[in-house]
Design a protein around this motif. Structure first.
Motif: not given
Length: 475
Positions: A81-90, A150-157
């Motif tokens: 259950g860690t992968w979404w946070n790994v991706v978010k960090g990148k 998903i929110t983080t991705v959108h915040n990065e345009n």
């Protein structure tokens, strides 16, 4: 000795090494232009590949060359259950490198619970918040972590695409199926309470015996059933519209589209919207073109993938000139790639990435290539070149077994580029015809230090290091 296989090119007699003067003159009036067989591959107006805008915002703006997608996973990413946070960090670093979008693995609960990569879906509305199939979270994390990503991705345009598996389901309970006169695992009373299914929602059923294909013995979802259509793409609270309007996905990667008719993706796109790309695993460019036209969707360019393998690992770069590829037929439908979670057979990836990131289509970067296996700084350089210089339609200037040179012809004031691929063990030089008259150019990869000036007739000599590439454009 090198054998030229596809293009007969006028040769110049230069007794020199790669240190020869790159500004030497040729008498262009004496060139027999009939000997130069430039191939105009595409003839459109030059606009870049477009994935459209989110329905809620116009904040997604690609560079002149279009966008680049990141496949943000690989097979058997760490469980727990860690992968979404790994991706978010990148995400921020990917955005800074010029990545426009990320493609996530299937996000809903699947039969194998905490160990599943998501391709055996059970409950399309369990994103890691119901206790079923032995877990609350999915392999990748919780619904809260997914929505935060998903929110983080959108915040990065940037955009985020969901992997959609609608050919088959898994994890149902056994029930008597009168159409097979046997028990089948087709009773889905799922924890979310949404899109429950029975035997009549899978082949063999009242709608027929089968559709275009099944996968791995899993129950084969029947898209001819209006109930299935409603839950997948018609209902406002169905899979497609919930993923788009509530979860805020911007598009779709459709898994195993050989398993059902292209009309399914066509209907999804018409009712739900968003960018879409299908995994039609076939090396025939004409077949991919047929699927794209009927699905009204992009497709992964497997024809290009296999031709790159023949060219780079088979030591015959003429395959890049002669080979039929989806991007040559439908440049606005082709999603190009070098490797992915299913297939990874190209060894000379540096040349392959230089190819897809300078050519037409929508190039995809594989997570493991970018984060673990290849030189990230070189990939970032190619991403920058793609976004800023890879514009316009395409002309092939030269091809033999060791060398390949192509020109992007520019669009809307952007000058385009000339890419030189060298699969040999020594430096190579060629005179080429550019689109630039009396203009100083340079290699934007830094692999060559030359900064030659094109002649009045647009000719110039360029060079390329061994087993590498160079990409030339105006200063």
């Amino acid at each position: 000795m090198k054998q030229i296989k596809t293009l007969k090119i006028f040769s110049f007699c230069f007794v020199a090494t790669f240190f020869s003067c790159n500004n030497e003159e040729i008498d262009e009036s004496k060139i027999d232009t009939n000997e130069f067989k430039t191939i105009q591959v595409t003839n459109h107006d030059g606009k870049p590949f477009s994935t459209g805008n989110s329905s809620e915002t116009n904040k997604f703006n690609s560079g002149p060359g279009g966008g680049v997608m990141m496949q943000a996973f690989y097979w058997d990413v760490p469980a727990g259950g860690t992968w979404w946070n790994v991706v978010k960090g990148k995400v921020a670093s990917w955005g800074n490198a010029g990545i426009e979008s990320i493609w996530l693995p299937p996000v809903s609960k699947a039969q194998n619970g905490p160990f599943s990569m998501g391709y055996d879906p059970t409950d399309y509305f369990d994103f890691g918040d119901y206790n079923q199939n032995g877990t609350v979270e999915t392999r990748f994390g919780s619904k809260t972590e997914l929505t935060s990503l998903i929110t983080t991705v959108h915040n990065e345009n940037m955009k985020v695409y969901a992997d959609i598996v609608i050919n088959h389901n898994s994890g149902g309970q056994s029930e008597l199926n009168p159409f097979t006169n046997s028990n089948t695992y087709t009773k889905f009373n799922v924890a979310s309470g949404k899109f429950n299914r029975t035997y009549n929602d899978f082949y063999k059923n009242s709608f027929g015996n089968n559709d275009e294909g099944s996968f791995g013995g899993f129950p084969d979802l029947c898209h001819a059933n209006p109930y299935v259509q409603d839950w997948l793409w018609k209902r406002s609270d169905g899979v497609g519209k919930y993923y788009k309007n509530t979860m805020k996905f911007d598009g779709w990667r459709f898994d195993y589209v050989k398993g059902f008719g292209p009309w399914v993706v066509n209907q999804w796109n018409a009712n739900v919207g968003g960018f879409s790309v299908g995994e039609y695993w076939d090396g025939n460019a004409a077949t991919l073109e047929w699927w794209c036209d009927n699905a009204n969707s992009s497709a992964f360019d497997f024809a290009c993938y296999y031709k790159m393998d023949e060219a780079f690992d088979g030591d015959d770069l003429s395959k890049l000139s002669s080979g039929d590829m989806l991007w040559k037929r439908r440049p606005y439908r082709a999603v190009t790639f070098v490797s992915n979670h299913d297939t990874d057979q190209i060894w000379k990836k540096n040349l392959a990435y230089a190819y897809i990131l300078t050519h037409e289509g929508y190039p995809t970067i594989f997570y493991k290539d970018y984060e673990d296996w290849l030189d990230k700084s070189k990939l970032n350089n190619l991403i920058w070149i793609h976004n800023n210089k890879a514009t316009g339609n395409t002309s092939i200037l030269y091809a033999d077994n060791d060398e390949y040179i192509a020109r992007r012809n520019g669009y809307n004031g952007n000058p385009g580029l000339v890419v030189y691929l060298n699969n040999s063990s020594s430096w190579q030089e060629r005179w080429v015809e550019t689109n630039w008259s009396s203009t100083e150019i340079k290699d934007y990869t830094g692999n060559s230090s030359w900064q030659p000036t094109t002649q009045g007739g647009k000719w110039v000599k360029i060079q390329c290091p061994p087993n590498s590439y160079s990409v030339w454009s105006t200063l």
